[in-house]
Design a protein around this motif. Structure first.
Motif, PDB file in Angstrom:
ATOM      1  N   ILE A 231       0.833  -1.209   0.000  1.00 36.44           N
ATOM      2  CA  ILE A 231       0.000   0.000   0.000  1.00 36.44           C
ATOM      3  C   ILE A 231       0.868   1.260   0.000  1.00 36.44           C
ATOM      4  N   SER A 232       1.980   1.206   0.712  1.00 37.55           N
ATOM      5  CA  SER A 232       2.868   2.381   0.741  1.00 37.55           C
ATOM      6  C   SER A 232       3.487   2.650  -0.624  1.00 37.55           C
ATOM      7  N   ASP A 233       3.540   1.614  -1.481  1.00 39.51           N
ATOM      8  CA  ASP A 233       4.097   1.794  -2.828  1.00 39.51           C
ATOM      9  C   ASP A 233       3.126   2.502  -3.758  1.00 39.51           C
ATOM     10  N   ILE A 234       1.843   2.578  -3.350  1.00 43.17           N
ATOM     11  CA  ILE A 234       0.861   3.281  -4.181  1.00 43.17           C
ATOM     12  C   ILE A 234       1.133   4.771  -4.086  1.00 43.17           C
ATOM     13  N   LYS A 235       1.436   5.386  -5.216  1.00 43.69           N
ATOM     14  CA  LYS A 235       1.813   6.808  -5.214  1.00 43.69           C
ATOM     15  C   LYS A 235       0.575   7.688  -5.152  1.00 43.69           C
ATOM     16  N   VAL A 236       0.574   8.619  -4.240  1.00 43.51           N
ATOM     17  CA  VAL A 236      -0.494   9.614  -4.172  1.00 43.51           C
ATOM     18  C   VAL A 236      -0.225  10.672  -5.230  1.00 43.51           C
ATOM     19  N   PRO A 237      -1.196  11.007  -6.088  1.00 43.07           N
ATOM     20  CA  PRO A 237      -0.970  12.044  -7.109  1.00 43.07           C
ATOM     21  C   PRO A 237      -0.499  13.334  -6.478  1.00 43.07           C
ATOM     22  N   GLN A 238       0.507  13.945  -7.098  1.00 44.11           N
ATOM     23  CA  GLN A 238       1.068  15.165  -6.537  1.00 44.11           C
ATOM     24  C   GLN A 238       0.036  16.278  -6.449  1.00 44.11           C
ATOM     25  N   SER A 239      -0.971  16.214  -7.324  1.00 42.22           N
ATOM     26  CA  SER A 239      -1.989  17.260  -7.306  1.00 42.22           C
ATOM     27  C   SER A 239      -2.770  17.255  -6.002  1.00 42.22           C
ATOM     28  N   ALA A 240      -2.839  16.067  -5.350  1.00 37.59           N
ATOM     29  CA  ALA A 240      -3.626  15.965  -4.130  1.00 37.59           C
ATOM     30  C   ALA A 240      -2.777  16.145  -2.885  1.00 37.59           C
ATOM     31  N   SER A 241      -1.475  16.317  -3.059  1.00 35.68           N
ATOM     32  CA  SER A 241      -0.603  16.388  -1.893  1.00 35.68           C
ATOM     33  C   SER A 241      -0.676  17.759  -1.245  1.00 35.68           C
ATOM     34  N   ILE A 242      -0.791  17.760   0.080  1.00 36.15           N
ATOM     35  CA  ILE A 242      -0.854  19.011   0.828  1.00 36.15           C
ATOM     36  C   ILE A 242       0.421  19.826   0.680  1.00 36.15           C
ATOM     37  N   PRO A 243       1.631  19.187   0.724  1.00 36.12           N
ATOM     38  CA  PRO A 243       2.857  19.973   0.570  1.00 36.12           C
ATOM     39  C   PRO A 243       2.903  20.775  -0.714  1.00 36.12           C
ATOM     40  N   ALA A 244       2.385  20.197  -1.804  1.00 39.28           N
ATOM     41  CA  ALA A 244       2.404  20.916  -3.079  1.00 39.28           C
ATOM     42  C   ALA A 244       1.570  22.184  -3.003  1.00 39.28           C
ATOM     43  N   LYS A 245       0.399  22.095  -2.389  1.00 39.90           N
ATOM     44  CA  LYS A 245      -0.467  23.260  -2.284  1.00 39.90           C
ATOM     45  C   LYS A 245       0.115  24.290  -1.324  1.00 39.90           C
ATOM     46  N   LYS A 246       0.760  23.785  -0.254  1.00 39.54           N
ATOM     47  CA  LYS A 246       1.414  24.704   0.665  1.00 39.54           C
ATOM     48  C   LYS A 246       2.559  25.430  -0.021  1.00 39.54           C
ATOM     49  N   GLN A 247       3.304  24.699  -0.867  1.00 36.53           N
ATOM     50  CA  GLN A 247       4.406  25.328  -1.578  1.00 36.53           C
ATOM     51  C   GLN A 247       3.892  26.408  -2.515  1.00 36.53           C
ATOM     52  N   ALA A 248       2.755  26.128  -3.151  1.00 35.50           N
ATOM     53  CA  ALA A 248       2.172  27.125  -4.051  1.00 35.50           C
ATOM     54  C   ALA A 248       1.826  28.396  -3.288  1.00 35.50           C
ATOM     55  N   LEU A 249       1.224  28.240  -2.113  1.00 38.82           N
ATOM     56  CA  LEU A 249       0.881  29.411  -1.299  1.00 38.82           C
ATOM     57  C   LEU A 249       2.130  30.139  -0.832  1.00 38.82           C
ATOM     58  N   LEU A 250       3.179  29.374  -0.488  1.00 39.73           N
ATOM     59  CA  LEU A 250       4.430  29.979  -0.046  1.00 39.73           C
ATOM     60  C   LEU A 250       5.044  30.814  -1.166  1.00 39.73           C
ATOM     61  N   GLU A 251       5.026  30.262  -2.368  1.00 36.88           N
ATOM     62  CA  GLU A 251       5.585  30.993  -3.506  1.00 36.88           C
ATOM     63  C   GLU A 251       4.810  32.286  -3.747  1.00 36.88           C
ATOM     64  N   LYS A 252       3.508  32.221  -3.558  1.00 35.59           N
ATOM     65  CA  LYS A 252       2.693  33.415  -3.740  1.00 35.59           C
ATOM     66  C   LYS A 252       3.098  34.488  -2.732  1.00 35.59           C
ATOM     67  N   GLU A 253       3.357  34.057  -1.500  1.00 40.60           N
ATOM     68  CA  GLU A 253       3.768  35.008  -0.472  1.00 40.60           C
ATOM     69  C   GLU A 253       5.160  35.565  -0.753  1.00 40.60           C
ATOM     70  N   VAL A 254       6.049  34.704  -1.222  1.00 40.06           N
ATOM     71  CA  VAL A 254       7.408  35.162  -1.540  1.00 40.06           C
ATOM     72  C   VAL A 254       7.372  36.214  -2.642  1.00 40.06           C
ATOM     73  N   ARG A 255       6.546  35.949  -3.654  1.00 36.19           N
ATOM     74  CA  ARG A 255       6.437  36.917  -4.749  1.00 36.19           C
ATOM     75  C   ARG A 255       5.880  38.248  -4.247  1.00 36.19           C
ATOM     76  N   ALA A 256       4.890  38.165  -3.372  1.00 34.34           N
ATOM     77  CA  ALA A 256       4.306  39.393  -2.826  1.00 34.34           C
ATOM     78  C   ALA A 256       5.346  40.148  -2.004  1.00 34.34           C
ATOM     79  N   GLY A 257       6.134  39.408  -1.203  1.00 36.21           N
ATOM     80  CA  GLY A 257       7.177  40.041  -0.413  1.00 36.21           C
ATOM     81  C   GLY A 257       8.241  40.680  -1.270  1.00 36.21           C
ATOM     82  N   PHE A 258       8.580  40.018  -2.343  1.00 35.43           N
ATOM     83  CA  PHE A 258       9.589  40.571  -3.243  1.00 35.43           C
ATOM     84  C   PHE A 258       9.066  41.828  -3.927  1.00 35.43           C
ATOM     85  N   GLY A 259       7.771  41.814  -4.230  1.00 37.39           N
ATOM     86  CA  GLY A 259       7.182  43.025  -4.802  1.00 37.39           C
ATOM     87  C   GLY A 259       7.291  44.195  -3.842  1.00 37.39           C
TER      88      GLY A 259
END
Length: 374
Positions: free
Chosen positions: A63-91
């Motif tokens: 079961i652990s070998d079954i890959k969870v789609p990256q689209s459903a992974s929480i870290p991916a969505k958190k990274q997207a939000l982090l990047e949005k904040e970084v861009r805003a900070g850089f602005g």
């Protein structure tokens, strides 16, 4: 489950895994019911992991070998939000430096004004005290200018460091900040992973492409207006799709949706529902704009790469009209490859951080140089 081997049950390893996971899922739901826990996805995931710990190591490994789609992974969505904040900070940093530059240029103007008045004072023989006052003031301004020059040089150094860091973040980016969805690079990564899952587990997954028709967009000359229209479309698409769907910007004013566990036929049915929702969009700032959409659908196959899958889909766009008529897989004209190179991406005013930074720093350097020359 542990005692019944795949050979004894006389079924394939893939089918055996499906049965074992289904049995474990039933146990998970029964335990949640017994403990009176709501079976929402977040709670279910926790209890599934708990029940899995009671199973044999072999099943746990399978079961652990079954890959969870990256689209459903929480870290991916958190990274997207982090990047949005970084861009805003850089602005914010860029805005701060622009203000500092303006202040510095104002000091340069003030220095020139003092020089002008000093020259006028030199022509008068009766204004010694005034001359001394102005000279003292000019001396103070010179010292201030030298100090500001050192500060600006330090800011430029730090700005360059931030720029290198931001460039590194951009190269690892998974988020398209202009439209609030994932970017093409990350889309290709997720597609390749999902193609591997389709080959391994035998289920069906499809990808859908959608874009406003060229005939609808060609009269929108303003880059800003095109971006606003497309951003509204991307936002509406994200709201309309299922939570498990993966929405990304493919480029050339085209969006992609990865539909997990969805056959080609069901994806085509979903197109009609999605189109109906998107056609409800109101563009009040653009009363003359009439939205027209075209779609393409492609089922993932293990003998096609992500690039090949998307390329084939691009060749099979078809209009889906407001009245529900679906013309998917009927070829539709779009700007040539030559136009693409100049293209919609250039029109969209894509963010080239390196170019922006070099321009800002150049301007900043010019301001410093002008002040030092004066």
């Amino acid at each position: 489950m542990a005692e019944d081997s795949v050979e004894k049950r006389g079924i394939s390893e893939s089918d055996a895994l499906i049965e074992d996971v289904a049995t474990l899922a039933s146990k998970t739901l029964e335990r949640m019911k017994e403990e009176k826990v709501q079976a929402i996805p977040e709670n279910y995931a926790i209890y599934f992991a708990k029940c899995l710990l009671n199973e044999d190591a072999e099943l746990q490994d399978r079961i652990s070998d079954i890959k969870v789609p990256q689209s459903a992974s929480i870290p991916a969505k958190k990274q997207a939000l982090l990047e949005k904040e970084v861009r805003a900070g850089f602005g914010g940093i860029k805005n701060m430096l622009q203000i500092i530059t303006l202040v510095y240029k104002n000091l340069v103007v003030m220095d020139r004004m003092v020089n002008k008045h000093l020259d006028e004072a030199d022509k008068s023989a009766n204004v010694f005290e005034v001359q001394n006052c102005i000279s003292s003031f000019k001396s103070d301004l010179t010292k201030l200018g030298e100090l500001m020059g050192r500060h600006i040089a330090a800011l430029k150094t730090n700005y360059d460091k931030v720029g290198k860091t931001f460039k590194s973040i951009s190269e690892q980016s998974i988020y398209e900040s202009k439209y609030g969805v994932f970017n093409k690079k990350y889309l290709l990564t997720v597609l390749e992973d999902e193609i591997g899952n389709v080959a391994k587990y035998g289920y069906q997954t499809s990808v859908m492409l959608v874009r406003p028709m060229h005939s609808a967009m060609e009269n929108i000359a303003s880059v800003k207006d095109r971006q606003e229209i497309f951003t509204a479309l991307a936002t509406a698409l994200s709201r309309t799709c299922r939570r498990s769907d993966f929405v990304a910007y493919f480029g050339r004013e085209c969006l992609a949706v990865l539909m997990l566990h969805t056959s080609y036929e069901n994806a085509c049915k979903a197109v009609s529902r999605i189109a109906a929702e998107l056609y409800k969009l109101k563009f009040e700032n653009y009363p003359e704009f009439e939205l027209k959409l075209e779609f393409a659908v492609e089922q993932l196959e293990n003998d096609k790469s992500a690039e090949e899958t998307l390329s084939h889909a691009l060749d099979n766009f078809g209009e889906v009209t407001k009245d529900g008529k679906n013309h998917i897989n009927e070829a539709s004209p779009w700007p040539s490859a030559k136009d693409d190179e100049k293209g919609a991406d250039a029109k969209e005013g894509g963010e080239d951080v390196g170019a922006d930074m070099s321009t800002d720093i150049g301007d900043l350097g010019t301001g410093v140089g002008a002040a030092q020359e004066n």
